[in-house]
Design an enzyme around this catalytic site. Structure first.
Site, PDB file in Angstrom:
ATOM      1  N   GLY A   1      69.835   1.927  23.558  1.00 25.00           N
ATOM      2  CA  GLY A   1      70.536   3.019  24.223  1.00 25.00           C
ATOM      3  C   GLY A   1      70.340   4.362  23.544  1.00 25.00           C
ATOM      4  O   GLY A   1      71.073   5.313  23.824  1.00 25.00           O
TER       5      GLY A   1
ATOM      6  N   HIS B   1      88.777 -35.279  47.411  1.00 20.61           N
ATOM      7  CA  HIS B   1      87.426 -35.658  47.851  1.00 20.61           C
ATOM      8  C   HIS B   1      87.162 -35.211  49.289  1.00 20.61           C
ATOM      9  O   HIS B   1      86.355 -35.828  49.992  1.00 20.61           O
ATOM     10  CB  HIS B   1      87.207 -37.168  47.734  1.00 20.61           C
ATOM     11  CG  HIS B   1      87.455 -37.728  46.376  1.00 20.61           C
ATOM     12  ND1 HIS B   1      86.466 -37.888  45.426  1.00 20.61           N
ATOM     13  CD2 HIS B   1      88.609 -38.168  45.797  1.00 20.61           C
ATOM     14  CE1 HIS B   1      86.988 -38.400  44.325  1.00 20.61           C
ATOM     15  NE2 HIS B   1      88.292 -38.573  44.524  1.00 20.61           N
TER      16      HIS B   1
ATOM     17  N   SER C   1      81.301 -12.180  65.642  1.00 21.20           N
ATOM     18  CA  SER C   1      79.982 -12.567  66.130  1.00 21.20           C
ATOM     19  C   SER C   1      79.462 -11.556  67.136  1.00 21.20           C
ATOM     20  O   SER C   1      80.224 -10.988  67.921  1.00 21.20           O
ATOM     21  CB  SER C   1      80.046 -13.953  66.781  1.00 21.20           C
ATOM     22  OG  SER C   1      78.808 -14.284  67.381  1.00 21.20           O
TER      23      SER C   1
END
EC number: 4.2.1.2
Length: 464
Positions: free
Chosen positions: A99, A188, A318
């Site tokens: 830097g 699950h 959409s």
């Protein structure tokens, strides 16, 4: 277009006549035309404003900088902090990894602006020298890491944390509001035993609470500043006591609890504090990704999905399917989190690349850090305002799903045993009947006992 001539140790350079930067900044502009111009984060420039002002005050206190020069440097730094010189910092992050060129950009701008504030003109020899005065008792090797810590700390404390706290409080409030809404659980991705919608949302509030604690726990390390280490950490060319005094001034000017680094060799050679704090940002991103995913799945539908919660309808979803509305805030949140995961990979890798006494991946490290901290805060506010506060239960759908679940049979385990309970569930699933019907048909449970034992509201534990 008018130019003036500036000089450095390598010779003369043409610089735009109305710009405060000088030769080294111009060389960097010409040598690193990589990506968008001026991509060095504004937060780093601001941090340098605090740093250079603090250095001027500390150097004056220690007898190595005259009062007049201190005050002129401070005036120029105040203009940086007031965003009056934003167009004077044109450099990109893709430059020297230390830097150095951005440090010199600040030094040159401060020196030339101080000269003009003192009545001089650009192009004249300034009474303020960028190296000998503005950069006194400093090296790019300790200033840029210091600016990184100042910028990162300020961004996290002033932006990220308050924004995440706002969303966390909303989830906590929703947890209380939904505490009596009994619904089916899922493990699950399959039906499980019941819980309340409030309990489900309490997990989200707790995740963010733990993430906030993890983030706050990294702040003491991040508050340690390398300034005073100069080139390799030894403090060469600094007056005695400079490191303590300069950081005291930074703390005063920023109103934040910065301290001098315990070990300045580590502060230059490694950036573990940045890696550590960004790791906590990654943890928050992980939690937010999970939460956003849950919410868009719970809201899926409106007729063919889970549909147990209703989320705000913010815009058409959409260009071809009329009436479609999408969980856009969830999608934006997960994209932000994915970006944070990528930034963390970059930060972890470059954090490992400090060779001997200096890490030379500083600009890319801090740019990624600041992007993560900004995006996470912004995303939490957006998600809170346009999604979380408007979430409501879809009571009919919740009731339907709960009554249809075969996993309510779990309540019978302690009365008729696991195998008999499984037999009821499998038979009901095969025949398309209810648990109650098959429990009675199989002669395993009476109607009276079934109604007494299979009560979803009794299966959710404490509602407090």
């Amino acid at each position: 277009m008018a130019f003036r001539i500036e000089k450095d140790t390598m010779g003369e350079v043409q610089v735009l006549a109305d710009k405060y930067w000088a030769a080294q900044t111009e060389r960097s502009r010409n040598n690193f035309k990589i990506g968008p111009a001026a991509s060095m984060p504004h937060e780093i420039i601001e941090a340098f404003g605090y740093l250079k002002k603090a250095a001027a005050f500390a150097n004056h206190d220690l007898g190595v900088l005259p009062l007049e020069k201190r005050d002129l440097i401070a005036l120029a730094c105040d203009e940086i902090l007031a965003n009056k010189l934003d167009d004077q910092f044109p450099l990109v992050i893709w430059q020297t990894g230390s830097g150095t060129q951005s440090n010199m950009n600040v030094n040159e701008v401060v020196a030339n602006r101080a000269h003009v504030l003192n009545g001089g003109k650009l192009g004249e020899k300034s009474i303020i020298h960028p190296n000998d005065d503005v950069n006194k008792s400093q090296s790019s090797n300790d200033t840029f890491p210091t600016a990184m810590h100042i910028a990162a700390y300020k961004k996290v404390v002033e932006h990220t944390i308050p924004c995440v706290e706002r969303l966390q409080k909303t989830f906590a409030a929703k947890s209380e509001a939904f505490k009596n809404v009994v619904k089916i659980g899922r493990t699950h991705l399959m039906d499980a035993t019941p819980l309340t919608l409030g309990q489900e949302f309490s997990a989200y509030a707790a995740q963010l609470d733990f993430g906030l604690k993890a983030l706050k726990n990294t702040l003491p390390h991040l508050s340690q500043l390398a300034l005073g280490g100069t080139a390799v950490g030894t403090g060469l060319n600094t007056p005695k006591g400079y490191d303590l005094k300069v950081v005291d001034y930074i703390a005063k000017f920023t109103a934040l609890p910065f301290v001098t680094a315990d070990n300045k060799f580590e502060a230059l050679a490694a950036h573990d504090a940045i890696v550590e704090t960004h790791g906590a940002l990654r943890q928050l991103a992980m939690s937010l990704f999970k939460i956003a995913n849950d919410i868009r799945l719970l809201a899926s539908g409106p007729r063919s999905g889970i549909g147990e919660i209703l989320i705000p309808e913010n815009e058409p979803g959409s260009s071809i399917m009329p009436g479609k509305v999408n969980p856009t805030q969830c999608e934006x949140m997960t994209m932000v989190c994915a970006q944070v995961f990528g930034n963390d990979t970059t930060i972890a890798f470059v954090g490992s690349q400090g060779h001997f006494q200096l890490n030379v991946f500083n600009p890319v490290m801090i740019a990624n850090f600041l992007q993560s901290a900004q995006l996470l805060g912004d995303a939490c506010v957006s998600f809170d305002e346009h999604c979380a506060v408007g979430i409501e239960p879809n009571y009919p759908r919740i009731k339907q799903q709960l009554e249809n679940s075969l996993m309510l049979v779990t309540a019978l385990n302690t009365h008729i045993g696991y195998e008999n309970a499984a037999k009821i569930a499998k038979t009901a699933h095969k025949n398309g009947t209810t648990l109650r019907e098959e429990a009675i048909n199989l002669g395993l449970v009476s109607a009276e006992d079934f109604d007494k034992w299979v009560r979803p509201e009794d299966m959710v534990g404490s509602l407090k």
